[in-house]
Each structure stands twice: as C-alpha cells, then as structure tokens.
Design a protein around this motif. Structure first.
Motif, PDB file in Angstrom:
ATOM      1  N   ILE A 292       0.829  -1.206   0.000  1.00 43.63           N
ATOM      2  CA  ILE A 292       0.000   0.000   0.000  1.00 43.63           C
ATOM      3  C   ILE A 292       0.864   1.256   0.000  1.00 43.63           C
ATOM      4  CG2 ILE A 292      -1.613   1.359   1.394  1.00 43.63           C
ATOM      5  CD1 ILE A 292      -3.059  -1.159   2.103  1.00 43.63           C
ATOM      6  N   SER A 293       1.919   1.261   0.776  1.00 38.64           N
ATOM      7  CA  SER A 293       2.777   2.449   0.832  1.00 38.64           C
ATOM      8  C   SER A 293       3.349   2.775  -0.537  1.00 38.64           C
ATOM      9  CB  SER A 293       3.910   2.222   1.841  1.00 38.64           C
ATOM     10  OG  SER A 293       3.390   2.049   3.145  1.00 38.64           O
ATOM     11  N   ALA A 294       3.829   1.755  -1.233  1.00 37.65           N
ATOM     12  CA  ALA A 294       4.368   1.980  -2.584  1.00 37.65           C
ATOM     13  C   ALA A 294       3.279   2.481  -3.532  1.00 37.65           C
ATOM     14  CB  ALA A 294       4.994   0.696  -3.120  1.00 37.65           C
ATOM     15  N   MET A 295       2.065   1.928  -3.362  1.00 41.17           N
ATOM     16  CA  MET A 295       0.946   2.380  -4.191  1.00 41.17           C
ATOM     17  C   MET A 295       0.676   3.866  -3.978  1.00 41.17           C
ATOM     18  SD  MET A 295      -1.916  -0.616  -3.922  1.00 41.17           S
ATOM     19  CE  MET A 295      -1.592  -2.294  -4.456  1.00 41.17           C
ATOM     20  N   VAL A 296       0.675   4.271  -2.710  1.00 40.05           N
ATOM     21  CA  VAL A 296       0.384   5.667  -2.389  1.00 40.05           C
ATOM     22  C   VAL A 296       1.475   6.571  -2.949  1.00 40.05           C
ATOM     23  CG1 VAL A 296       0.105   7.332  -0.515  1.00 40.05           C
ATOM     24  CG2 VAL A 296      -0.987   5.083  -0.372  1.00 40.05           C
ATOM     25  N   ASP A 297       2.727   6.172  -2.794  1.00 36.78           N
ATOM     26  CA  ASP A 297       3.826   6.990  -3.316  1.00 36.78           C
ATOM     27  C   ASP A 297       3.724   7.148  -4.829  1.00 36.78           C
ATOM     28  OD1 ASP A 297       4.754   7.200  -0.746  1.00 36.78           O
ATOM     29  OD2 ASP A 297       6.224   5.573  -0.954  1.00 36.78           O
ATOM     30  N   SER A 298       3.455   6.050  -5.520  1.00 35.49           N
ATOM     31  CA  SER A 298       3.321   6.112  -6.984  1.00 35.49           C
ATOM     32  C   SER A 298       2.142   6.987  -7.388  1.00 35.49           C
ATOM     33  CB  SER A 298       3.147   4.698  -7.547  1.00 35.49           C
ATOM     34  OG  SER A 298       2.887   4.745  -8.936  1.00 35.49           O
TER      35      SER A 298
ATOM     36  N   THR B  57      -0.039  11.928  -9.676  1.00 34.85           N
ATOM     37  CA  THR B  57      -0.971  13.046  -9.529  1.00 34.85           C
ATOM     38  C   THR B  57      -0.233  14.376  -9.643  1.00 34.85           C
ATOM     39  OG1 THR B  57      -2.328  11.657  -8.071  1.00 34.85           O
ATOM     40  CG2 THR B  57      -2.781  14.017  -8.086  1.00 34.85           C
ATOM     41  N   HIS B  58       0.940  14.468  -8.998  1.00 29.03           N
ATOM     42  CA  HIS B  58       1.738  15.689  -9.103  1.00 29.03           C
ATOM     43  C   HIS B  58       2.094  15.978 -10.560  1.00 29.03           C
ATOM     44  CE1 HIS B  58       2.334  17.259  -5.121  1.00 29.03           C
ATOM     45  NE2 HIS B  58       2.702  16.070  -4.618  1.00 29.03           N
ATOM     46  N   ALA B  59       2.522  14.941 -11.296  1.00 24.63           N
ATOM     47  CA  ALA B  59       2.904  15.117 -12.707  1.00 24.63           C
ATOM     48  C   ALA B  59       1.700  15.578 -13.533  1.00 24.63           C
ATOM     49  CB  ALA B  59       3.463  13.808 -13.260  1.00 24.63           C
ATOM     50  N   TRP B  60       0.548  14.990 -13.255  1.00 23.79           N
ATOM     51  CA  TRP B  60      -0.664  15.367 -13.997  1.00 23.79           C
ATOM     52  C   TRP B  60      -1.020  16.836 -13.745  1.00 23.79           C
ATOM     53  CZ3 TRP B  60      -5.554  17.245 -13.276  1.00 23.79           C
ATOM     54  CH2 TRP B  60      -6.492  17.015 -14.298  1.00 23.79           C
TER      55      TRP B  60
ATOM     56  N   GLY C  58      -1.781  22.217 -15.054  1.00 23.67           N
ATOM     57  CA  GLY C  58      -2.038  23.409 -14.257  1.00 23.67           C
ATOM     58  C   GLY C  58      -3.376  23.364 -13.549  1.00 23.67           C
ATOM     59  N   LEU C  59      -3.885  22.169 -13.265  1.00 25.30           N
ATOM     60  CA  LEU C  59      -5.170  21.989 -12.599  1.00 25.30           C
ATOM     61  C   LEU C  59      -4.995  21.084 -11.390  1.00 25.30           C
ATOM     62  CD1 LEU C  59      -7.415  21.322 -15.741  1.00 25.30           C
ATOM     63  CD2 LEU C  59      -7.215  23.469 -14.495  1.00 25.30           C
ATOM     64  N   THR C  60      -6.012  21.104 -10.524  1.00 26.43           N
ATOM     65  CA  THR C  60      -6.018  20.211  -9.365  1.00 26.43           C
ATOM     66  C   THR C  60      -6.784  18.953  -9.714  1.00 26.43           C
ATOM     67  OG1 THR C  60      -5.947  22.079  -7.840  1.00 26.43           O
ATOM     68  CG2 THR C  60      -6.698  19.961  -6.955  1.00 26.43           C
TER      69      THR C  60
ATOM     70  N   PRO D 258      -9.873  17.116  -3.757  1.00 23.58           N
ATOM     71  CA  PRO D 258      -8.506  16.994  -4.283  1.00 23.58           C
ATOM     72  C   PRO D 258      -7.887  15.661  -3.871  1.00 23.58           C
ATOM     73  CG  PRO D 258      -8.844  19.184  -3.364  1.00 23.58           C
ATOM     74  CD  PRO D 258     -10.050  18.384  -3.001  1.00 23.58           C
ATOM     75  N   LEU D 259      -7.368  14.946  -4.845  1.00 22.27           N
ATOM     76  CA  LEU D 259      -6.824  13.625  -4.568  1.00 22.27           C
ATOM     77  C   LEU D 259      -5.589  13.717  -3.678  1.00 22.27           C
ATOM     78  CD1 LEU D 259      -6.893  10.589  -5.038  1.00 22.27           C
ATOM     79  CD2 LEU D 259      -5.598  10.943  -7.145  1.00 22.27           C
ATOM     80  N   LEU D 260      -4.747  14.719  -3.885  1.00 18.46           N
ATOM     81  CA  LEU D 260      -3.548  14.837  -3.057  1.00 18.46           C
ATOM     82  C   LEU D 260      -3.908  15.089  -1.595  1.00 18.46           C
ATOM     83  CD1 LEU D 260      -1.148  16.894  -5.366  1.00 18.46           C
ATOM     84  CD2 LEU D 260      -1.025  14.471  -4.770  1.00 18.46           C
ATOM     85  N   ALA D 261      -4.976  15.891  -1.375  1.00 23.14           N
ATOM     86  CA  ALA D 261      -5.421  16.116   0.008  1.00 23.14           C
ATOM     87  C   ALA D 261      -5.897  14.816   0.629  1.00 23.14           C
ATOM     88  CB  ALA D 261      -6.538  17.157   0.018  1.00 23.14           C
ATOM     89  N   MET D 262      -6.596  14.009  -0.176  1.00 24.35           N
ATOM     90  CA  MET D 262      -7.072  12.717   0.311  1.00 24.35           C
ATOM     91  C   MET D 262      -5.891  11.817   0.675  1.00 24.35           C
ATOM     92  SD  MET D 262      -9.326   9.909  -1.758  1.00 24.35           S
ATOM     93  CE  MET D 262     -10.489  11.138  -2.292  1.00 24.35           C
ATOM     94  N   LEU D 263      -4.869  11.819  -0.177  1.00 21.11           N
ATOM     95  CA  LEU D 263      -3.699  10.977   0.082  1.00 21.11           C
ATOM     96  C   LEU D 263      -2.914  11.488   1.286  1.00 21.11           C
ATOM     97  CD1 LEU D 263      -2.539  10.453  -3.614  1.00 21.11           C
ATOM     98  CD2 LEU D 263      -3.635   8.777  -2.139  1.00 21.11           C
ATOM     99  N   ASP D 264      -2.803  12.823   1.422  1.00 23.29           N
ATOM    100  CA  ASP D 264      -2.107  13.381   2.599  1.00 23.29           C
ATOM    101  C   ASP D 264      -2.825  12.992   3.885  1.00 23.29           C
ATOM    102  OD1 ASP D 264      -0.248  14.499   0.961  1.00 23.29           O
ATOM    103  OD2 ASP D 264      -1.186  16.490   0.915  1.00 23.29           O
TER     104      ASP D 264
END
Length: 579
Positions: A432-438, A443-446, A451-453, A460-466
């Motif tokens: 799971i940790s590797a999945m989250v990191d990937s 998501t950051h690259a996208w 230039g969108l969230t 926001p997916l990054l907020a969910m992951l954080d």
C-alpha cells in the motif's frame, strides 16, 4: 530449153519436167515456132522466178517475225524474271541453240509457267495490300466496306517484297489486336460503371462510336485513335462521377446513422436503407453492385435525411438531454463532479428561447463530449491506481476483521480458503505504501502538466492521500502505544507473581477509551469523519455517487497486524482499530 525434170514413176506425181514434156508435145502438134516457144518458156521462167521471189520474201518476213517473237519472248522472260525476283529458271534454252522455231518452242512453256506464277504472285500481293489498306483505314478511322482494291506495283513482285508486306501486315494485325483489346477493356469498364451508376450503357457507347453498340449489328469495332481517346475520356468522366456520387452517398449514410443514433430509430426502419449504409466505408473500386450509385437512390437518401432533420428539430429536447446524459456518464466514470441539474436547466432554457440553432447546440454538445472523453482518458491511469489502492484498503479491512476472529484457526468449513486470502491480503497490504507513493507522483505530474487540481468526486486527490498518510501515521502510533501497554501489563503480572507466588488474572487495560478510527462496516467506532470519507453520507464504506456504483475514498486506512491482534489479553475489551 532442155528439160531435166521427168515424172517420177515411184511418186506418180506431176512435176515441172512432165508438164514441160506435155507442153512440147502440144507445141509439136500445134506447130509452134521455136521463137514462140522460146518466148513462152522465157515467160514461164519469169513467172517461176516471181513465185520464188514471193516465197523468199515470205520466208524472210516469217524469219523476221519469228526472230521478233523470239526477242519479245526473251524480253518478256527477262521482265518476268526481274519482276518475280528470279535470276533464272529451269527449262530456258541456250542462245543460238537450234532453229528459231525450236528456240520459240522451248521458251514458250517457260513463259507460260512464269506468267502463271506472276498471276499467283499478283493475287498474293493484292490480298496482302488489301488487308494492309483495310487495317490502316480502321486505325485511321476511315474504314469502309466498299473500298477500292489496291494498285499493285507489277515491277517488283519478288518474294522479298512480299515478305516485307507480310511483316508490315503482321505488325498492323498486332497493333489492331492491341487496339481492339483496349477498346473492349474500355467498353467493359464503361459497362460496369454505367451499371453501378444506373446509366444507359448502349446510348453511352453509341455517343462514342456507333460500332461499339452490339445491338446495332455492326461487326467491325472502331479502333481509331479518336475512338480510343473518346473512350478514355468517357471512362474518366464516369469514374469521376462515380467518385463524387459515392462521396455524396457516404455523407448521406453518415448523416443517416447519426440521426438514427440520435433518435433511437428501430432496426426495421434502418434496414430499409441498408443499400445506402452498406457502402459507407467502401472505396470507389469496391462498389460494384448494379445501381448502387444510381441518381434515384441518392435522391431517396437525401429525402430521408431531410425528413429525419425535420424530425430531429421536433425532438431536440429529447436529443439534447440524451447528449447531456452521455456527458454526465463520462464525467461520472471519470469521478469528475459537475452540476447536472444546472446544466440540464440551461439546455432546456436555450432550446425554449431559441437563441441557438438546434444543430449548433448539438454540435457544441458533441464537442463537449469529445473534450470530456479526452479528459477521462488523461485521468484513466491515475484512476486505475486509485481503484487498486481502494481495493487494497478493502483487503486490509477484511484482514483486520479476520485477525480479531478468535476462531479463525478452527477446522471449520472454508477455513483454509480464509487462510489463503489472509496471506494474499498481507502481501497486498505491504504494497500500500508503494501504491500511495506512486499515486502521489502521478498526480503531481498530472497537475503540473495541466495546471489543474486533480479531484476525485470533487475532493482533491492529493489532500485525500495526505490525510490517508497522516491517519496511517496516527494508526502506527496507536499500535506502538498498545504494544507498550501490553509490555507494562506483562511486567506488572510478573512482579505480582514474584511477590505473591501466583499470577493474577489479567486486568483490563488502564484506559478503556476506545481508539477512534474509521471502520469499513461502520461498527463500534461510529461513523468516520468527512475528512476520511470525503462524503457527508459516508457510513464507513467507500462513497458512492447517485448511481450507487462510484467509490469516493477508502476508509479502512490501517489494519492491525496478526501479532498485534493476538496481544489482546483475555477478558479485556477489544480496542477498535481503523479498517
């Protein structure tokens, strides 16, 4: 005058001597004088001399005639040999061999043979030249059934010249055959094209040349340059017409299919135009069915398209809402939140006000659908990883429940299957940790690229992951606290056993406060917070959309390991954990 000639007793014929004797006897009887007799004999001699002279003149004249005839025969012989290209021929007598008549008699059969040979050669030349003249006339385009016979040059009837004519005839026959083959190919192509286009074939080829129409009864086909050129132009014109008609028919077929799809036209009605839609992706050469591109067929398709267009305007609201539903499904599948009610109200308002042409409205919605599909495609890789992450969290929740089950090792039915699933679940939880990191990196690259969230059901997916990472960290801290508490209880128990000599029964944990954490089944921990569920109506499971199919975020972020679960002491209230 002495008479020497006497009557030949053997021949019994009258001779000059016998006649002279008879004349002497008569003179004697008459008593002619010698003078009269001499005069009469002299007269006889003169008359005989005249006769001899005449005979000699006749003989000379005859000889001259024979010599002239012989010379003419030799000249004719030489002319025939020259015309026939022969140097000599068997049977010709040598010069001055035999009498003149013998020479004439010897040369006559040779002349007769050569004359006959000349006639035969003339006929051959005439036939060959007539064929050459006829083929040349056909190629030139001026052939006629009443042509004048060719004029043969009799000065050269040699076999070499005849072979030259034959070679020329063969070349012309070859050219004629090639031209006829081209004409027949053109005619066949014109026939096929006229059949596909629904055009009268006979009138088309008759315009090129009447001889090309078999129904006219003309056996000879025109093979002239003009006919070939006109046939080639006709074929090009028909091919261009076929290309244009096919293009128009394919456009009409595409419009029909689009209109059918818009209005959900039943198959029975669509089958009526199978002869139109069957060629929608065909190339020009693939269309060979007779009448497939006829004018009346194209007009029929145009009338149907016009009818469906009018019908489409009357059903515009239904079609527009259908397009909107398609757009909403694309966004829903891509987990993109949109205000569907406002969009539908706006569409209906536009149609009612008539500010936009219906066709323009549909085109704009089609453009929006294309953009939505492109957006969904760009999110697909990340969404697939989100689905895998959520599935792993579900397995983590199941593993947690499985570890809390005290009877999991009993020999019950299906226990071995649960053991296998638990082993697979542990391996998946470790990833799971590797999945989250990937997922975070993707998501950051996208987001940097566009230039969108990146949002998942509006969050926001990054907020969910954080948040997931933070809760997982809190969960690990809770597990560490439990392990420390367990060690403390064991230490106290050991000291009491040393002091009192017996081990007391296990006591309840110092703190009976339940550990707060999200549960996949909404159990004793209560309903998880919005921070985890990302949906106000979340009950501990993955959030869903209005269609009940779409998950929002995983709730079972961290599972208690098998060793931690086994560390609970008997009689102590189980400490709840996050699924």
């Amino acid at each position: 005058m002495a008479v020497t000639d006497v009557q030949s007793p053997l021949l019994g014929e009258t001779t000059c001597g016998s006649l002279l004797q008879q004349l002497q006897q008569i003179w004697d009887e008459v008593g002619e004088s010698d003078k009269d007799r001499d005069k009469m004999l002299l007269q006889i001699e003169r008359e005989c001399l005249d006769v001899y002279k005449r005979k000699v003149d006749q003989a000379v004249k005859l000889r001259a005639q024979l010599l002239q005839a012989l010379a003419d025969a030799n000249v004719e012989l030489s002319g025939l040999l020259s015309a026939l290209g022969e140097k000599t021929v068997a049977g010709i007598p040598e010069k001055n061999s035999g009498t003149i008549k013998e020479q004439l008699a010897a040369i006559a059969p040779v002349l007769e043979q050569l004359c006959k040979q000349k006639e035969e050669r003339l006929k051959e030349f005439s036939d060959v030249q007539a064929q050459i003249q006829r083929i040349c006339g056909e190629i030139a385009g001026g052939f006629s059934l009443n042509e004048q016979p060719p004029v043969v040059d009799e000065s050269d009837l040699s076999l070499k010249k005849l072979e030259e004519y034959h070679a020329q005839l063969q070349e012309l026959q070859k050219e004629k055959s090639e031209r006829l083959h081209k004409v027949l190919e053109f005619v066949s192509t014109v026939h096929d094209l006229c059949s596909v286009l629904g055009i009268d074939f006979f009138s088309t080829v008759t315009e090129v040349h009447p001889s090309l129409n078999d129904s006219a009864g003309i056996q000879l086909k025109s093979i002239s340059n003009d006919t070939l050129s006109r046939l080639a132009k006709t074929v090009l014109a028909l091919k261009e017409d076929k290309k244009q008609r096919l293009k128009k028919l394919q456009e009409l077929a595409a419009q029909l299919i689009d209109l059918w799809n818009l209005m959900d036209t039943p198959d029975e009605e669509r089958h009526l135009f199978d002869h139109v839609t069957c060629n929608i992706s065909a190339s020009v050469d693939e269309v060979t069915i007779p009448g497939a591109l006829a004018v009346d067929l194209i007009e029929q398709a145009e009338v149907e398209v016009e009818r469906l267009d009018q019908l489409k305007f009357s059903r515009m609201k239904e079609i527009a809402l259908k397009k909107q539903t398609e757009l909403e499904e694309i966004y829903a599948h891509a987990h993109i939140e949109i205000d569907t009610e406002a969009a539908r109200e706006k569409i209906l308002q536009i149609i009612d006000l008539g500010d936009v042409e219906p066709s323009e409205l549909i085109a704009n919605m089609d453009s929006e659908i294309v953009k939505a599909k492109e957006e969904a495609f760009s999110r697909k890789e990340i969404l697939d990883k989100v689905e895998k992450w959520m599935s792993a969290c579900e397995e983590e929740s199941w593993l947690e429940d499985y570890n809390r089950d005290e009877n999991r090792y009993n020999a019950s039915r299906g226990a071995h299957l649960n053991l296998k699933r638990a082993e697979k679940a542990r391996n998946l939880v470790n990833k799971i940790s590797a999945m989250v990191d990937s997922l975070v990196a993707k998501t950051h690259a996208w987001e940097e690229d566009r230039g969108l969230t990146f949002t998942y059901d509006g969050v926001p997916l990054l907020a969910m992951l954080d948040e997931y990472a933070m809760l997982r960290h809190e969960r690990e801290e809770e597990k560490r606290r439990l392990r420390d508490q367990k060690k403390f209880h064991e230490q106290v128990s050991t000291e009491q056993e040393t002091v009192f000599g017996s081990r007391p029964s296990p006591a309840r944990p110092l703190s009976t406060k339940k550990v707060v954490g999200p549960r996949a089944n909404g159990g004793a921990n209560g309903t998880p917070s919005r921070r985890l569920s990302l949906n106000a109506h979340q009950n501990g499971s993955r959030s869903t959309t209005k269609d009940g199919k779409r998950p929002a975020a995983p709730v079972n972020y961290v599972a208690i390991s098998k060793e931690d679960a086994a560390s609970y002491v008997s009689g102590t209230e189980p400490i709840p954990s996050t699924p």
